[in-house]
Design a protein around this motif. Structure first.
Motif, PDB file in Angstrom:
ATOM      1  N   SER A  46      45.813  26.643  31.420  1.00  0.00           N
ATOM      2  CA  SER A  46      45.180  25.508  32.105  1.00  0.00           C
ATOM      3  C   SER A  46      43.670  25.691  32.274  1.00  0.00           C
ATOM      4  O   SER A  46      42.985  24.761  32.689  1.00  0.00           O
ATOM      5  N   LEU A  47      43.152  26.860  31.950  1.00  0.00           N
ATOM      6  CA  LEU A  47      41.729  27.141  32.103  1.00  0.00           C
ATOM      7  C   LEU A  47      40.919  26.310  31.108  1.00  0.00           C
ATOM      8  O   LEU A  47      41.185  26.346  29.909  1.00  0.00           O
ATOM      9  N   PRO A  48      39.914  25.562  31.598  1.00  0.00           N
ATOM     10  CA  PRO A  48      39.074  24.802  30.667  1.00  0.00           C
ATOM     11  C   PRO A  48      38.372  25.742  29.687  1.00  0.00           C
ATOM     12  O   PRO A  48      38.066  26.887  30.032  1.00  0.00           O
ATOM     13  N   PRO A  49      38.102  25.285  28.480  1.00  0.00           N
ATOM     14  CA  PRO A  49      37.455  26.150  27.481  1.00  0.00           C
ATOM     15  C   PRO A  49      36.112  26.690  27.971  1.00  0.00           C
ATOM     16  O   PRO A  49      35.388  26.031  28.713  1.00  0.00           O
ATOM     17  N   HIS A  50      35.827  27.906  27.550  1.00  0.00           N
ATOM     18  CA  HIS A  50      34.554  28.564  27.859  1.00  0.00           C
ATOM     19  C   HIS A  50      34.193  29.407  26.641  1.00  0.00           C
ATOM     20  O   HIS A  50      35.061  30.042  26.045  1.00  0.00           O
ATOM     21  N   PRO A  51      32.919  29.455  26.250  1.00  0.00           N
ATOM     22  CA  PRO A  51      32.546  30.181  25.034  1.00  0.00           C
ATOM     23  C   PRO A  51      32.802  31.685  25.091  1.00  0.00           C
ATOM     24  O   PRO A  51      32.884  32.333  24.052  1.00  0.00           O
ATOM     25  N   ASN A  52      32.978  32.252  26.285  1.00  0.00           N
ATOM     26  CA  ASN A  52      33.179  33.695  26.405  1.00  0.00           C
ATOM     27  C   ASN A  52      34.601  34.078  26.801  1.00  0.00           C
ATOM     28  O   ASN A  52      34.851  35.210  27.200  1.00  0.00           O
ATOM     29  N   ILE A  53      35.527  33.132  26.694  1.00  0.00           N
ATOM     30  CA  ILE A  53      36.929  33.398  27.024  1.00  0.00           C
ATOM     31  C   ILE A  53      37.784  32.929  25.856  1.00  0.00           C
ATOM     32  O   ILE A  53      37.628  31.794  25.375  1.00  0.00           O
ATOM     33  N   LEU A  54      38.674  33.795  25.394  1.00  0.00           N
ATOM     34  CA  LEU A  54      39.601  33.388  24.337  1.00  0.00           C
ATOM     35  C   LEU A  54      40.441  32.216  24.820  1.00  0.00           C
ATOM     36  O   LEU A  54      40.919  32.208  25.959  1.00  0.00           O
ATOM     37  N   ILE A  85      27.078  42.128  28.727  1.00  0.00           N
ATOM     38  CA  ILE A  85      27.332  42.088  30.168  1.00  0.00           C
ATOM     39  C   ILE A  85      27.167  40.660  30.681  1.00  0.00           C
ATOM     40  O   ILE A  85      27.975  40.185  31.489  1.00  0.00           O
ATOM     41  N   LEU A  86      26.148  39.960  30.210  1.00  0.00           N
ATOM     42  CA  LEU A  86      25.939  38.578  30.626  1.00  0.00           C
ATOM     43  C   LEU A  86      27.117  37.695  30.209  1.00  0.00           C
ATOM     44  O   LEU A  86      27.584  36.858  30.993  1.00  0.00           O
ATOM     45  N   MET A  87      27.642  37.885  28.992  1.00  0.00           N
ATOM     46  CA  MET A  87      28.800  37.112  28.541  1.00  0.00           C
ATOM     47  C   MET A  87      30.021  37.379  29.421  1.00  0.00           C
ATOM     48  O   MET A  87      30.744  36.451  29.794  1.00  0.00           O
ATOM     49  N   ILE A  88      30.237  38.647  29.751  1.00  0.00           N
ATOM     50  CA  ILE A  88      31.373  39.007  30.613  1.00  0.00           C
ATOM     51  C   ILE A  88      31.207  38.381  31.988  1.00  0.00           C
ATOM     52  O   ILE A  88      32.154  37.806  32.546  1.00  0.00           O
ATOM     53  N   LEU A  89      30.006  38.478  32.558  1.00  0.00           N
ATOM     54  CA  LEU A  89      29.768  37.909  33.885  1.00  0.00           C
ATOM     55  C   LEU A  89      29.927  36.388  33.888  1.00  0.00           C
ATOM     56  O   LEU A  89      30.466  35.817  34.844  1.00  0.00           O
ATOM     57  N   ARG A  90      29.503  35.733  32.824  1.00  0.00           N
ATOM     58  CA  ARG A  90      29.682  34.276  32.741  1.00  0.00           C
ATOM     59  C   ARG A  90      31.161  33.905  32.661  1.00  0.00           C
ATOM     60  O   ARG A  90      31.594  32.909  33.250  1.00  0.00           O
ATOM     61  N   ALA A  91      31.928  34.689  31.923  1.00  0.00           N
ATOM     62  CA  ALA A  91      33.369  34.434  31.828  1.00  0.00           C
ATOM     63  C   ALA A  91      34.039  34.651  33.183  1.00  0.00           C
ATOM     64  O   ALA A  91      34.874  33.838  33.611  1.00  0.00           O
ATOM     65  N   VAL A  92      33.675  35.725  33.867  1.00  0.00           N
ATOM     66  CA  VAL A  92      34.250  35.997  35.195  1.00  0.00           C
ATOM     67  C   VAL A  92      33.853  34.888  36.171  1.00  0.00           C
ATOM     68  O   VAL A  92      34.684  34.418  36.954  1.00  0.00           O
ATOM     69  N   GLU A  93      32.600  34.441  36.112  1.00  0.00           N
ATOM     70  CA  GLU A  93      32.163  33.352  36.987  1.00  0.00           C
ATOM     71  C   GLU A  93      32.985  32.092  36.726  1.00  0.00           C
ATOM     72  O   GLU A  93      33.412  31.404  37.666  1.00  0.00           O
ATOM     73  N   ARG A  99      37.292  28.743  39.518  1.00  0.00           N
ATOM     74  CA  ARG A  99      38.612  28.102  39.525  1.00  0.00           C
ATOM     75  C   ARG A  99      39.622  28.929  40.307  1.00  0.00           C
ATOM     76  O   ARG A  99      40.822  28.760  40.163  1.00  0.00           O
ATOM     77  N   PHE A 100      39.114  29.839  41.119  1.00  0.00           N
ATOM     78  CA  PHE A 100      39.935  30.693  41.990  1.00  0.00           C
ATOM     79  C   PHE A 100      40.927  31.546  41.214  1.00  0.00           C
ATOM     80  O   PHE A 100      42.049  31.786  41.643  1.00  0.00           O
ATOM     81  N   LEU A 101      40.503  32.020  40.043  1.00  0.00           N
ATOM     82  CA  LEU A 101      41.302  32.937  39.231  1.00  0.00           C
ATOM     83  C   LEU A 101      40.589  34.288  39.172  1.00  0.00           C
ATOM     84  O   LEU A 101      39.372  34.344  39.076  1.00  0.00           O
ATOM     85  N   ILE A 102      41.380  35.348  39.229  1.00  0.00           N
ATOM     86  CA  ILE A 102      40.840  36.697  39.098  1.00  0.00           C
ATOM     87  C   ILE A 102      41.518  37.344  37.912  1.00  0.00           C
ATOM     88  O   ILE A 102      42.742  37.380  37.829  1.00  0.00           O
ATOM     89  N   HIS A 103      40.742  37.863  36.985  1.00  0.00           N
ATOM     90  CA  HIS A 103      41.311  38.549  35.835  1.00  0.00           C
ATOM     91  C   HIS A 103      42.011  39.817  36.313  1.00  0.00           C
ATOM     92  O   HIS A 103      41.511  40.511  37.205  1.00  0.00           O
ATOM     93  N   ARG A 104      43.137  40.143  35.745  1.00  0.00           N
ATOM     94  CA  ARG A 104      43.916  41.289  36.217  1.00  0.00           C
ATOM     95  C   ARG A 104      43.159  42.605  36.104  1.00  0.00           C
ATOM     96  O   ARG A 104      43.390  43.526  36.863  1.00  0.00           O
ATOM     97  N   VAL A 105      42.213  42.708  35.179  1.00  0.00           N
ATOM     98  CA  VAL A 105      41.421  43.931  35.057  1.00  0.00           C
ATOM     99  C   VAL A 105      40.434  44.049  36.229  1.00  0.00           C
ATOM    100  O   VAL A 105      40.054  45.123  36.631  1.00  0.00           O
ATOM    101  N   ASN A 106      40.056  42.921  36.812  1.00  0.00           N
ATOM    102  CA  ASN A 106      39.108  42.920  37.921  1.00  0.00           C
ATOM    103  C   ASN A 106      39.755  43.086  39.281  1.00  0.00           C
ATOM    104  O   ASN A 106      39.074  43.166  40.278  1.00  0.00           O
ATOM    105  N   LYS A 107      41.073  43.105  39.345  1.00  0.00           N
ATOM    106  CA  LYS A 107      41.759  43.210  40.640  1.00  0.00           C
ATOM    107  C   LYS A 107      41.568  44.581  41.244  1.00  0.00           C
ATOM    108  O   LYS A 107      41.473  45.567  40.621  1.00  0.00           O
TER     109      LYS A 107
END
Length: 86
Positions: A12-20, A65-73, A78-86
């Motif tokens: 359900s996550l909207p597309p983002h250039p830094n997220i598969l 690092i900027l790409m990763i931070l943009r993906a996490v943002e 959307r109130f989602l936390i990646h499991r690696v960031n937990k």
């Protein structure tokens, strides 16, 4: 059950250039294994990092690092936390 919740959230996550993009989920009829259909990328960051022939500049590392931070943002908005960031 938590894996199913993760897959539903990712689907359900909207597309983002830094997220598969998760395109589809299906299971094999014989083994009932889940199969994920993702965007195709010829390589990933882990493969690049492990390739000892490559030398990275500070600019390369900052860009990743900027790409990763943009993906996490994008996920956190959307109130989602990646499991690696937990």
């Amino acid at each position: 059950i938590s894996s199913i919740r993760e897959l539903v959230a990712l689907k359900s996550l909207p597309p983002h250039p830094n997220i598969l993009q998760l395109l589809d989920i299906y299971h094999t009829p014989d083994t009932m294994e889940l199969c994920l259909v993702l965007d195709y990328h010829a390589t990933d960051l882990e493969m690049l990092i492990k390739d000892r022939r490559l030398v990275f500049t500070a600019g390369n590392i900052k860009a990743w690092i900027l790409m990763i931070l943009r993906a996490v943002e994008h996920m956190h908005q959307r109130f989602l936390i990646h499991r690696v960031n937990k």
